[in-house]
Design a protein around this motif. Structure first.
Motif, PDB file in Angstrom:
ATOM      1  N   GLY A  83     -81.832  -1.471 -76.313  1.00 50.39           N
ATOM      2  CA  GLY A  83     -83.227  -1.427 -75.878  1.00 50.39           C
ATOM      3  C   GLY A  83     -83.719   0.006 -75.935  1.00 50.39           C
ATOM      4  O   GLY A  83     -83.090   0.877 -76.537  1.00 50.39           O
ATOM      5  N   VAL A  84     -84.832   0.233 -75.287  1.00 50.22           N
ATOM      6  CA  VAL A  84     -85.411   1.570 -75.274  1.00 50.22           C
ATOM      7  C   VAL A  84     -85.291   2.153 -73.876  1.00 50.22           C
ATOM      8  O   VAL A  84     -85.599   1.480 -72.890  1.00 50.22           O
ATOM      9  N   TYR A  85     -84.845   3.375 -73.809  1.00 51.13           N
ATOM     10  CA  TYR A  85     -84.694   4.077 -72.536  1.00 51.13           C
ATOM     11  C   TYR A  85     -85.776   5.147 -72.434  1.00 51.13           C
ATOM     12  O   TYR A  85     -85.906   6.002 -73.306  1.00 51.13           O
ATOM     13  N   PHE A  86     -86.535   5.064 -71.366  1.00 48.75           N
ATOM     14  CA  PHE A  86     -87.622   6.010 -71.147  1.00 48.75           C
ATOM     15  C   PHE A  86     -87.344   6.888 -69.934  1.00 48.75           C
ATOM     16  O   PHE A  86     -86.819   6.423 -68.917  1.00 48.75           O
ATOM     17  N   CYS A  87     -87.759   8.112 -70.069  1.00 47.44           N
ATOM     18  CA  CYS A  87     -87.800   9.054 -68.959  1.00 47.44           C
ATOM     19  C   CYS A  87     -89.273   9.212 -68.592  1.00 47.44           C
ATOM     20  O   CYS A  87     -90.125   9.308 -69.484  1.00 47.44           O
ATOM     21  N   ALA A  88     -89.589   9.213 -67.316  1.00 39.88           N
ATOM     22  CA  ALA A  88     -90.982   9.368 -66.879  1.00 39.88           C
ATOM     23  C   ALA A  88     -91.028  10.338 -65.711  1.00 39.88           C
ATOM     24  O   ALA A  88     -90.187  10.276 -64.815  1.00 39.88           O
ATOM     25  N   LYS A 100     -91.171   9.688 -75.256  1.00 38.97           N
ATOM     26  CA  LYS A 100     -91.290   8.723 -76.351  1.00 38.97           C
ATOM     27  C   LYS A 100     -90.137   7.745 -76.399  1.00 38.97           C
ATOM     28  O   LYS A 100     -90.166   6.791 -77.177  1.00 38.97           O
ATOM     29  N   GLY A 101     -89.119   7.990 -75.601  1.00 35.78           N
ATOM     30  CA  GLY A 101     -88.028   7.035 -75.498  1.00 35.78           C
ATOM     31  C   GLY A 101     -86.894   7.277 -76.476  1.00 35.78           C
ATOM     32  O   GLY A 101     -87.034   7.970 -77.489  1.00 35.78           O
ATOM     33  N   THR A 102     -85.747   6.710 -76.147  1.00 40.63           N
ATOM     34  CA  THR A 102     -84.587   6.668 -77.043  1.00 40.63           C
ATOM     35  C   THR A 102     -84.275   5.208 -77.300  1.00 40.63           C
ATOM     36  O   THR A 102     -84.068   4.434 -76.357  1.00 40.63           O
ATOM     37  N   ARG A 103     -84.285   4.842 -78.595  1.00 40.01           N
ATOM     38  CA  ARG A 103     -83.991   3.456 -78.967  1.00 40.01           C
ATOM     39  C   ARG A 103     -82.497   3.331 -79.201  1.00 40.01           C
ATOM     40  O   ARG A 103     -81.953   3.938 -80.127  1.00 40.01           O
TER      41      ARG A 103
END
Lengths: 108, 115
Positions: A83-88, A100-103
């Motif tokens: 999946g996609v991992y997001f930092c916010a 922008k995320g890591t897929r």
């Protein structure tokens, strides 16, 4: 405004491997969260970690606020980790800004 | 954690019509709600932030008259896409924060397709 950069943009691993995802941010922040977005789009809170280290099962995260980065570690990857991992981040000004995320693709 | 419910999960509408998306905090009072838009394989882009009882604060480049946001109560915010066009097709996600929660919780998202 604050910039959030995540690396790598894409990561393909074999099941069982370990991985490290990085999040750099351009200014001091009050809050930092890591999310996993599943294939259906649902965002799952993984960690709230403005500083320090936390662990939850195979996942752990470390934020070094003074150096403006955070790391998400995934050990013994499983296909369900894909999946996609997001930092916010947010500065306490009511704006939560996403990287922008890591897929991540975990191959069986 | 807390629960944020977004409805509908998906909607198809004709070009020129308006669509309303609801975001509810089920077990806490959401003093602040956020609306995001996500295009395929891209990140979440903040559209606007709303505090209960106040007008929403829109991000630069987001049309206020096109994306109407109402945060009339501590548990409900709505996003209305007015006169929708195919380029408005996207995944819209709401988020809420408040009460005992420092972190923000996210709804399931709404996939809008304008035909």
């Amino acid at each position: 405004g604050i910039q959030v950069e995540q690396s790598p943009p894409d990561l393909i691993l074999q099941e069982g491997a370990n991985s490290t995802l990085r999040c750099n941010f351009s200014d001091s922040v009050n809050n930092l969260q890591w999310f996993h977005q599943n294939p259906w789009g649902q965002l799952i809170n993984l960690f709230y970690i403005p500083s320090g280290t936390k662990q939850n099962g195979r996942l752990s995260a470390t934020t070094v606020a003074t150096e403006r980065y955070s790391l998400l570690y995934i050990s013994s990857s499983q296909t369900t980790d894909s999946g996609v991992y997001f930092c916010a981040v947010d500065k306490g000004d009511d704006k939560i800004i996403f990287g922008k995320g890591t897929r991540l693709h975990i191959l069986p | 954690g807390a629960v944020v419910s977004q409805h509908p999960s998906w909607v198809i509408c004709k070009s020129g019509t308006s669509v309303k998306i609801e975001c509810r905090s089920l077990d806490f009072q959401a003093t602040t709600m956020f609306w995001y838009r996500q295009f395929p394989k891209q990140s979440l882009m903040l559209m606007a932030t709303s505090n209960e009882g106040s007008k929403a604060t829109y991000e630069q480049g987001v049309e206020k008259d096109k994306f109407l946001i109402n945060h009339a109560s501590l548990t409900l915010s709505t996003l209305t896409v007015t006169s929708a066009h195919p380029e408005d097709s996207s995944f819209y996600i709401c988020s809420a924060r408040g009460g005992q929660w420092i972190v923000a919780f996210f709804g399931q998202g709404t996939r809008l397709t304008v035909v």
